[in-house]
Structure formats: structure tokens, C-alpha cells
Enzyme design. Structure first.
Site, PDB file in Angstrom:
ATOM      1  N   ASP A 127       0.925  -1.261  -0.096  1.00  0.00           N
ATOM      2  CA  ASP A 127       0.119   0.049   0.106  1.00  0.00           C
ATOM      3  C   ASP A 127       0.788   1.183  -0.022  1.00  0.00           C
ATOM      4  O   ASP A 127       1.943   1.015   0.554  1.00  0.00           O
ATOM      5  CB  ASP A 127      -0.907   0.112   1.309  1.00  0.00           C
ATOM      6  CG  ASP A 127      -2.017  -1.293   1.283  1.00  0.00           C
ATOM      7  OD1 ASP A 127      -2.583  -1.476   0.021  1.00  0.00           O
ATOM      8  OD2 ASP A 127      -2.427  -1.498   2.325  1.00  0.00           O
ATOM      9  N   ASP A 145      -6.941  -1.728  -4.526  1.00  0.00           N
ATOM     10  CA  ASP A 145      -7.865  -1.491  -3.434  1.00  0.00           C
ATOM     11  C   ASP A 145      -8.980  -0.291  -3.758  1.00  0.00           C
ATOM     12  O   ASP A 145     -10.313  -0.328  -3.688  1.00  0.00           O
ATOM     13  CB  ASP A 145      -7.435  -0.678  -2.229  1.00  0.00           C
ATOM     14  CG  ASP A 145      -6.469  -1.791  -1.244  1.00  0.00           C
ATOM     15  OD1 ASP A 145      -6.656  -2.824  -1.624  1.00  0.00           O
ATOM     16  OD2 ASP A 145      -5.492  -1.223  -0.794  1.00  0.00           O
TER      17      ASP A 145
END
Length: 167
Positions: A127, A145
Site C-alpha cells: 500500500d 484497493d
């Protein structure tokens, strides 16, 4: 009963799969860029705007770190569950009667596959998008995501408005 009767005469499967592939490619390219270019030689915080940074955070679980575990088998368990969901969404996409649904499902499928690739390669999901305001940071996330979130939001909107049309 004809086997083809269960599916609409116009298939949006190609549209959904094409978008899924695009999400996977964009996700993996962005992660490559972050890991191999931006965060080299050492991971750091890159301030892009007053409310947005590039960071490197490894998510060993699923959404917001849920089910994170130090167990070596966990990335494979999470990947297997995600793959099962991808298969179910693919079946749904084959039956999609409108392009909107195929697009939404394609985004979710592409995002799930992008994160599965990370779990298999790295044991965690990379991330790197960090939005913040007034000292509060939202959880770091990635392109996959984003695809999942936008796809689910589109499905929820469709469900909301679809039910009103049928009333």
C-alpha cells in the site's frame, strides 16, 4: 432448457474482463514504480501535496489490516478466499445484463487479482497512497484497493436505484 437461455443475448463479459485486466496492469505497474523507483534505496515518505503522501506500508491482512497474522500460511489462505470470491464474481459477470454491472464487477475482480499477486509474491499487499488532513491519516491503500472500493460502490448504487425502478 437451452444452456444459453440462462445468459443474456448480449454479453458484457469482454467489457468486464478488459477492465479487470486494466486494473491489474495499472495496479502492478504502480506498485513496481513505488517499490523499484520511488522507495529506493530506502522507503521514505514522499510529500506530494499538503494532504497526500506516497509511503510504503505492507498490509498482511485484508481491509484495514483485518485478519493480519504472522503465520506463514496466511497469505495463501487470504489468496484462496479472494480467488473464490473472484470466481463467484466472474460467474455473476457472465450473467450481467447491463454494462454498468460488468464494469463494477470488473473493477472488483481486477483489484482482487492485483492484491492476490502481491500476497503470493511478497506475503503481503503493498500500500502506498496516503491521504491525510489535520494530522489524521486515512489507511494507506493502492490502485487495486481503489478498484475494489469503486466497484463495490457502483454495485451498491446500482442496487439502490435498481430496486427503485422495480417498485
Amino acid at each position: 432448457m437451452n444452456a444459453d437461455a440462462a445468459y443474456p443475448s448480449r454479453s458484457y463479459l469482454g467489457l468486464g474482463l478488459g477492465l479487470a485486466a486494466l486494473v491489474v496492469v495499472l495496479d502492478q505497474l504502480s506498485k513496481w514504480w513505488i517499490l523499484e523507483v520511488v522507495m529506493q534505496p530506502v522507503p521514505r515518505v514522499v510529500e506530494v501535496t499538503p494532504f497526500f503522501n506516497l509511503v510504503l506500508a505492507w498490509n498482511y491482512g485484508v481491509s484495514f489490516g483485518t485478519f493480519a497474522s504472522g503465520e506463514a500460511y496466511m497469505p495463501y489462505v487470504l489468496s484462496a478466499v479472494a480467488l473464490g470470491i473472484v470466481v463467484a464474481l466472474f460467474v455473476w459477470m457472465r450473467r450481467a445484463e447491463r454494462p454498468f454491472i460488468a464494469v463494477a464487477l470488473g473493477m472488483v475482480i481486477g483489484g482482487a487479482i492485483g492484491n492476490i499477486i502481491d500476497r503470493i509474491r511478497f506475503g503481503a499487499v503493498a500500500d502506498f497512497l496516503d491521504f491525510h488532513a489535520a494530522g489524521w491519516h486515512f489507511w494507506a491503500f493502492n490502485v487495486a484497493d481503489s478498484g475494489i472500493t469503486v466497484g463495490v460502490a457502483l454495485l451498491l448504487l446500482d442496487g439502490l436505484f435498481e430496486s427503485r425502478e422495480k417498485s
